[in-house]
Design an enzyme around this catalytic site. Structure first.
Site, PDB file in Angstrom:
ATOM      1  N   ASP A 261       0.814  -1.224   0.000  1.00 19.03           N
ATOM      2  CA  ASP A 261       0.000   0.000   0.000  1.00 19.03           C
ATOM      3  C   ASP A 261       0.845   1.272   0.000  1.00 19.03           C
ATOM      4  O   ASP A 261       0.392   2.328   0.434  1.00 19.03           O
ATOM      5  CB  ASP A 261      -0.951   0.028   1.207  1.00 19.03           C
ATOM      6  CG  ASP A 261      -2.007  -1.056   1.127  1.00 19.03           C
ATOM      7  OD1 ASP A 261      -2.319  -1.497   0.013  1.00 19.03           O
ATOM      8  OD2 ASP A 261      -2.528  -1.462   2.188  1.00 19.03           O
ATOM      9  N   GLU A 262       2.069   1.198  -0.521  1.00 18.45           N
ATOM     10  CA  GLU A 262       2.943   2.374  -0.527  1.00 18.45           C
ATOM     11  C   GLU A 262       3.474   2.698  -1.919  1.00 18.45           C
ATOM     12  O   GLU A 262       4.427   3.462  -2.065  1.00 18.45           O
ATOM     13  CB  GLU A 262       4.106   2.180   0.457  1.00 18.45           C
ATOM     14  CG  GLU A 262       3.660   2.103   1.913  1.00 18.45           C
ATOM     15  CD  GLU A 262       4.827   2.086   2.884  1.00 18.45           C
ATOM     16  OE1 GLU A 262       5.965   2.350   2.434  1.00 18.45           O
ATOM     17  OE2 GLU A 262       4.612   1.807   4.073  1.00 18.45           O
TER      18      GLU A 262
END
Length: 317
Positions: A261-262
């Site tokens: 999620d980055e």
């Protein structure tokens, strides 16, 4: 032999056939054929735009849209997206690419660039679990011609959505995933995806993508995350948002990288909520945001509007 919701024959899946796509597009209210796109990014320096304009003029190409940006006029990074019209583009595309590489790339030390035809839709595969809202929205928009894509395959770790997907004329393949079979499942997924698609979309696919999968899939992956990143990374963001008492919930579409999620963010949006909203209401309102955010991210990517640099993006939307 075909794949059913409960069985898998990876080498015999017939992908959805391409839509009949004319090389048509609109600009300035007129109909144009043979549209091309030129995108690049490199170190900023004088003369880039002039040289590319001359290059296109030398190939009798007419620039009909141009976007550019720099991170810093002195020592920054330069980003460019041009849309041009060139009669019989497909017949001249290979020559244009060779000339561009021999001249522009050497002169300005450009390492990341492409010249493509805008007439053919991007080949897209979608991976999904049980939530249907993002998947069905993409299928519906693709069928209506609102997305320049050909969705050729849907892969899921659950069989729940098979009938709905097939009603769109798109193949659905069920590949169960457990902790013990994850490596085998990813190998089957890669057999289907690698070399067949330009983009993979995770439309609420609730499995972590491994680094090995990312290295082998051979195309970008876009994920829709049900929170306004970097807040509430990981599972259960709406419960976390309720517990925290937030006044906004949102969604983030980003490229998938090895860091959960980055990855580089493409698009985000939010909707206002209040203490009166329970978790189910947050999820329902969040689902609306997820659909619109993912749609815009896929659209912009497939129109070559997203340029990546490290863990950031420039989006010419």
């Amino acid at each position: 032999m075909t794949a059913t919701p409960s069985t898998l024959a990876p080498t015999t899946v017939d992908f959805a056939p391409p839509r009949a796509a004319g090389a048509q597009g609109k600009s300035g209210g007129g109909e144009l054929t043979d549209l091309g796109r030129l995108i690049l990014h490199c170190a900023d320096q004088p003369g880039i735009v002039a040289a590319i304009s001359r290059f296109l003029a030398d190939h009798d190409a007419n620039i009909i849209e141009s976007d550019q940006s720099t991170s810093d006029p002195e020592g920054g990074h330069f980003f460019l997206r041009m849309v041009f019209h060139k009669r019989d583009l497909q017949a001249h595309l290979e020559q244009m690419e060779a000339t561009f590489e021999a001249s522009i790339t050497d002169q300005f030390d450009v390492t990341d660039w492409s010249i493509t035809s805008a007439s053919a839709p991007k080949r897209v595969a979608v991976m999904v679990s049980k939530y249907d809202h993002c998947l069905l929205d993409l299928l519906w928009r693709a069928r209506r011609g609102e997305l320049p894509v050909q969705i050729g395959l849907v892969v899921s770790n659950h069989a729940d959505l098979a009938a709905e997907v097939r009603s769109f004329g798109v193949p659905f393949v069920h590949i169960p995933v457990t902790r013990d079979t994850k490596a085998e499942a990813e190998a089957k997924q890669l057999e289907l995806l690698r070399g067949n698609f330009d983009l993979v979309v995770l439309a609420r696919y609730m499995q972590i993508i491994t680094n090995d999968f990312l290295e082998k899939v051979g195309c970008p992956i876009i994920n829709i995350h049900h929170s306004f990143l970097p807040a509430f990374i990981g599972a259960g963001p709406y419960q976390k948002a309720k517990d925290r008492g937030v006044k906004l919930v949102g969604a983030t579409a980003h490229y998938v990288t090895e860091d959960l999620d980055e990855g580089p963010i493409i698009e985000q949006d939010v909707v206002r909520v209040s203490h009166r909203d329970d978790v189910a209401t947050l999820e329902r309102r969040g689902a609306d945001v997820e659909r619109s955010v993912l749609h815009r991210a896929v659209l912009w990517h497939c129109e070559d509007r997203v340029l990546r640099q490290d863990n950031t993006t420039v989006v010419f939307a």
